[in-house]
Enzyme design. Structure first.
Site, PDB file in Angstrom:
ATOM      1  CD  GLU A 210      -3.061  -0.983   0.294  1.00  0.00           C
ATOM      2  OE1 GLU A 210      -3.304   0.156  -0.118  1.00  0.00           O
ATOM      3  OE2 GLU A 210      -3.720  -1.983  -0.060  1.00  0.00           O
ATOM      4  CB  CYS A 248      -1.492   7.237   0.978  1.00  0.00           C
ATOM      5  SG  CYS A 248      -2.995   6.552   1.677  1.00  0.00           S
TER       6      CYS A 248
HETATM    7  P1  NAD Z   1       8.579   4.686   4.776  1.00  0.00           P
HETATM    8  O1  NAD Z   1       8.435   3.776   3.645  1.00  0.00           O
HETATM    9  O2  NAD Z   1       9.750   5.623   4.790  1.00  0.00           O
HETATM   10  O3  NAD Z   1       8.655   3.889   6.139  1.00  0.00           O
HETATM   11  C1  NAD Z   1       7.810   2.794   6.418  1.00  0.00           C
HETATM   12  C2  NAD Z   1       8.512   1.803   7.312  1.00  0.00           C
HETATM   13  O4  NAD Z   1       9.600   1.245   6.624  1.00  0.00           O
HETATM   14  C3  NAD Z   1       9.078   2.397   8.605  1.00  0.00           C
HETATM   15  O5  NAD Z   1       8.580   1.667   9.679  1.00  0.00           O
HETATM   16  C4  NAD Z   1      10.563   2.217   8.493  1.00  0.00           C
HETATM   17  O6  NAD Z   1      11.170   1.795   9.674  1.00  0.00           O
HETATM   18  C5  NAD Z   1      10.702   1.101   7.464  1.00  0.00           C
HETATM   19  N1  NAD Z   1      11.955   1.246   6.746  1.00  0.00           N
HETATM   20  C6  NAD Z   1      12.554   2.387   6.348  1.00  0.00           C
HETATM   21  N2  NAD Z   1      13.703   2.105   5.710  1.00  0.00           N
HETATM   22  C7  NAD Z   1      13.844   0.772   5.721  1.00  0.00           C
HETATM   23  C8  NAD Z   1      14.820  -0.118   5.228  1.00  0.00           C
HETATM   24  N3  NAD Z   1      15.905   0.315   4.608  1.00  0.00           N
HETATM   25  N4  NAD Z   1      14.619  -1.450   5.398  1.00  0.00           N
HETATM   26  C9  NAD Z   1      13.533  -1.909   6.022  1.00  0.00           C
HETATM   27  N5  NAD Z   1      12.575  -1.109   6.516  1.00  0.00           N
HETATM   28  C10 NAD Z   1      12.718   0.215   6.373  1.00  0.00           C
HETATM   29  O7  NAD Z   1       7.206   5.422   4.783  1.00  0.00           O
HETATM   30  P2  NAD Z   1       6.823   6.724   5.513  1.00  0.00           P
HETATM   31  O8  NAD Z   1       7.649   7.881   5.085  1.00  0.00           O
HETATM   32  O9  NAD Z   1       6.767   6.418   6.946  1.00  0.00           O
HETATM   33  O10 NAD Z   1       5.326   6.921   4.924  1.00  0.00           O
HETATM   34  C11 NAD Z   1       5.068   7.741   3.858  1.00  0.00           C
HETATM   35  C12 NAD Z   1       4.713   6.984   2.620  1.00  0.00           C
HETATM   36  O11 NAD Z   1       3.751   6.008   2.892  1.00  0.00           O
HETATM   37  C13 NAD Z   1       4.102   7.889   1.567  1.00  0.00           C
HETATM   38  O12 NAD Z   1       4.627   7.560   0.316  1.00  0.00           O
HETATM   39  C14 NAD Z   1       2.619   7.531   1.602  1.00  0.00           C
HETATM   40  O13 NAD Z   1       1.925   7.772   0.414  1.00  0.00           O
HETATM   41  C15 NAD Z   1       2.678   6.086   1.944  1.00  0.00           C
HETATM   42  N6  NAD Z   1       1.428   5.666   2.559  1.00  0.00           N
HETATM   43  C16 NAD Z   1       0.592   4.884   1.860  1.00  0.00           C
HETATM   44  C17 NAD Z   1      -0.622   4.505   2.414  1.00  0.00           C
HETATM   45  C18 NAD Z   1      -1.612   3.624   1.688  1.00  0.00           C
HETATM   46  O14 NAD Z   1      -2.547   3.160   2.346  1.00  0.00           O
HETATM   47  N7  NAD Z   1      -1.468   3.385   0.408  1.00  0.00           N
HETATM   48  C19 NAD Z   1      -0.958   4.951   3.695  1.00  0.00           C
HETATM   49  C20 NAD Z   1      -0.070   5.734   4.379  1.00  0.00           C
HETATM   50  C21 NAD Z   1       1.132   6.093   3.809  1.00  0.00           C
END
Ligand code: NAD
Length: 480
Positions: A210, A248
């Site tokens: 997502e 999002c």
């Molecule tokens: P992110 O992808 O930066 O982080 C998400 C998770 O990934 C965090 O818990 C983090 O610890 C982990 N992570 C980060 N780097 C990592 C790595 N190298 N290896 C493993 N895990 C790692 O997301 P964010 O900035 O927290 O959220 C924003 C994004 O999420 C936006 O693009 C938004 O559109 C999207 N989003 C989508 C939805 C949906 O339902 N489609 C909902 C909310 C947010």
């Protein structure tokens, strides 16, 4: 990570024992979830306020209410969803029966997000429970108060032998991703989505991603000016009214014909003031930017000189308080970062076009968004939007509400992700649909076996082509 192996071993043993498969277990967990939400409304409100400054009304609308609704729907439907569905069969297979039986994947990993740290963490959990899985829930470390609130309280309401909340940052996510899961459900960015998918590939684990993207809103001349006030409210609501644009499905940018831009900006500015007062910084209805990294990222988008020059409303910033005023930009350069990356914050670019029909090319020549919003009464335009663009969803004449419709799948396409959930789709996303065919031992159709001859070829051709003569074929097939 200490204890991960042990926790996973326990979950695998529990799943193997069959405990999570029974309808009683699923229902008891869903009841537990409903109770958790009922008992902890205040605690959830406080945690959300602490992490992102979410007002209780917004918190109930986007988080508590969403979770309660999902849990209640799943509780009332889970038995029906679990029941095997009968399938049709060619008559020539007679006597036989076909069924599709949903079965849980096993032990699944859910990685939640910080912007809706309760609903986007617990909604997938409800789905996984309904489908009969054992779960590791990893709330986002970027909303630490909600994360520890879930870690502390979920075990009091849900079966700790089958559902474990594991907290931590990137290092913990990396360790979790090295494990062999039966399914991974990830909500977050495209960048980490790629990391999740690469890790899942090692074990051929199915994933739901997502993700986000740049979701546009189109304002067509047919909806202007009669509905402008309503449209302005819906736009401001979808940009600043849900986690300050850190959603999002927030509107990322607007597309409008040039001749309407000036009136639109005035009306949006008025609406922002109506919602957040003369000084939005003081407003309790506007969420805060989640952390320094995201503030810095947004500042970089805004401080590009060509972008800054395009600010037509707002634009003030308080670095110490990590505050960025609701800001409208008119025609920032299309190759600037603000127009090539997902904004995910309180900045709203307006891009003007000569003819609103050009918006279709504009959108379809860019990565597929999670949502498209279009304000229009022009039925031909609607058809073109639907047939010439691709996106997770299209909403005509409103914003965000698609997220709350249980009958609509929620998810992306292309770079905005894949897989979907909500309503029955949630159950399906965490279930494998097992195909079951049962036959008797008599009669035996000889033409399916060698040695091959021309009669058998005709027989097989007819069997594929005409189901209704299956019984005649059956009789013929018995002899030859
Ligand atoms: P992110 O992808 O930066 O982080 C998400 C998770 O990934 C965090 O818990 C983090 O610890 C982990 N992570 C980060 N780097 C990592 C790595 N190298 N290896 C493993 N895990 C790692 O997301 P964010 O900035 O927290 O959220 C924003 C994004 O999420 C936006 O693009 C938004 O559109 C999207 N989003 C989508 C939805 C949906 O339902 N489609 C909902 C909310 C947010």
């Amino acid at each position: 990570m200490e204890g991960l192996e042990g926790a996973l071993a326990e979950l695998r043993d529990t799943f193997k024992s069959g405990r999570t498969r029974s309808v009683e277990w699923r229902k008891s967990q869903l009841r537990g979830m409903i109770q958790f939400v009922q008992d902890n409304e205040e605690g959830i409100f406080k945690s959300l306020d602490q992490d992102v400054g979410k007002h209780p009304v917004e918190a109930y609308r986007d988080e508590v209410g969403v979770v309660a609704k999902s849990a209640k729907l799943s509780l009332s439907c889970v038995e029906k969803w679990m029941a095997p569905k009968k399938g049709d069969l060619p008559l020539v297979f007679f006597p036989a029966s076909a069924q599709v039986m949903p079965e849980p994947f096993g032990v699944v990993l859910i990685m939640g997000s910080w912007n809706f740290p309760i609903s986007l963490t617990l909604d997938p959990l409800i789905a996984a429970i309904s489908a009969g899985n054992a779960v590791v829930l990893k709330p986002s470390e970027l909303s630490p108060t909600c994360s520890s609130f879930l870690a502390e309280n979920i075990p009091k309401y849900l079966d700790p032998k089958s559902i474990k909340v594991i907290e931590g940052g990137i290092d913990v996510c990396e360790q979790l991703l090295q494990q062999n899961w039966d399914k991974i459900f990830f909500t977050g960015s495209q960048r980490v989505g790629r990391i999740v998918m690469a890790a899942a590939a090692q074990h051929l684990t199915p994933v739901t991603l997502e993700l986000g993207g740049k979701s546009p809103a189109i304002l067509d001349r047919s909806s202007i000016p009669t509905n402008m006030k309503v449209i302005a409210k819906r736009i401001v609501g979808a940009k600043w009214g849900s986690c300050s644009g850190q959603a999002c499905i927030a509107i990322d940018y607007l597309l409008v014909e040039e001749r309407f831009a000036s009136d639109l900006i005035d009306l949006l500015a008025k609406t922002i003031k109506q919602f957040y007062g003369e000084n939005p910084r003081e407003s309790k209805s506007l969420c805060k930017i989640v952390n320094k990294n995201n503030f810095k990222r947004l500042l970089d988008l805004l401080k590009d000189p060509l972008v800054e020059a395009s600010v037509v409303y707002g634009g003030s910033v308080d670095e110490e308080k990590m505050y960025i005023e609701p800001t409208i930009l008119l025609n920032p350069p299309l190759d600037s970062q603000i127009m090539t990356e997902e904004i995910f914050g309180p900045l709203l670019p307006i891009i003007t076009l000569d003819d609103i029909y050009e918006s279709i090319d504009f959108i379809s020549s860019r990565p597929k968004p999670l949502a498209i919003y279009a304000f229009t009464r022009d039925e031909t335009f609607k058809k073109q939007i639907l047939s010439k663009t691709s996106s997770g969803s299209v909403t005509f004449n409103d914003t965000l509400l698609q997220f709350l419709c249980d009958s609509l799948p929620f998810g992306g396409v292309g770079q905005s992700g894949f897989g979907r959930y909500h309503g029955k789709y949630s159950f399906d996303t965490f279930s494998h649909e097992k195909a079951i065919l049962q036959r008797g031992f008599f009669p035996e159709l000889e033409p399916r076996y060698p040695p091959w001859n021309s009669f058998k070829l005709h027989f097989i051709k007819l069997a594929y082509a005409f189901n209704y003569i299956g019984l005649i074929l059956l009789l013929l097939g018995l002899k030859k």
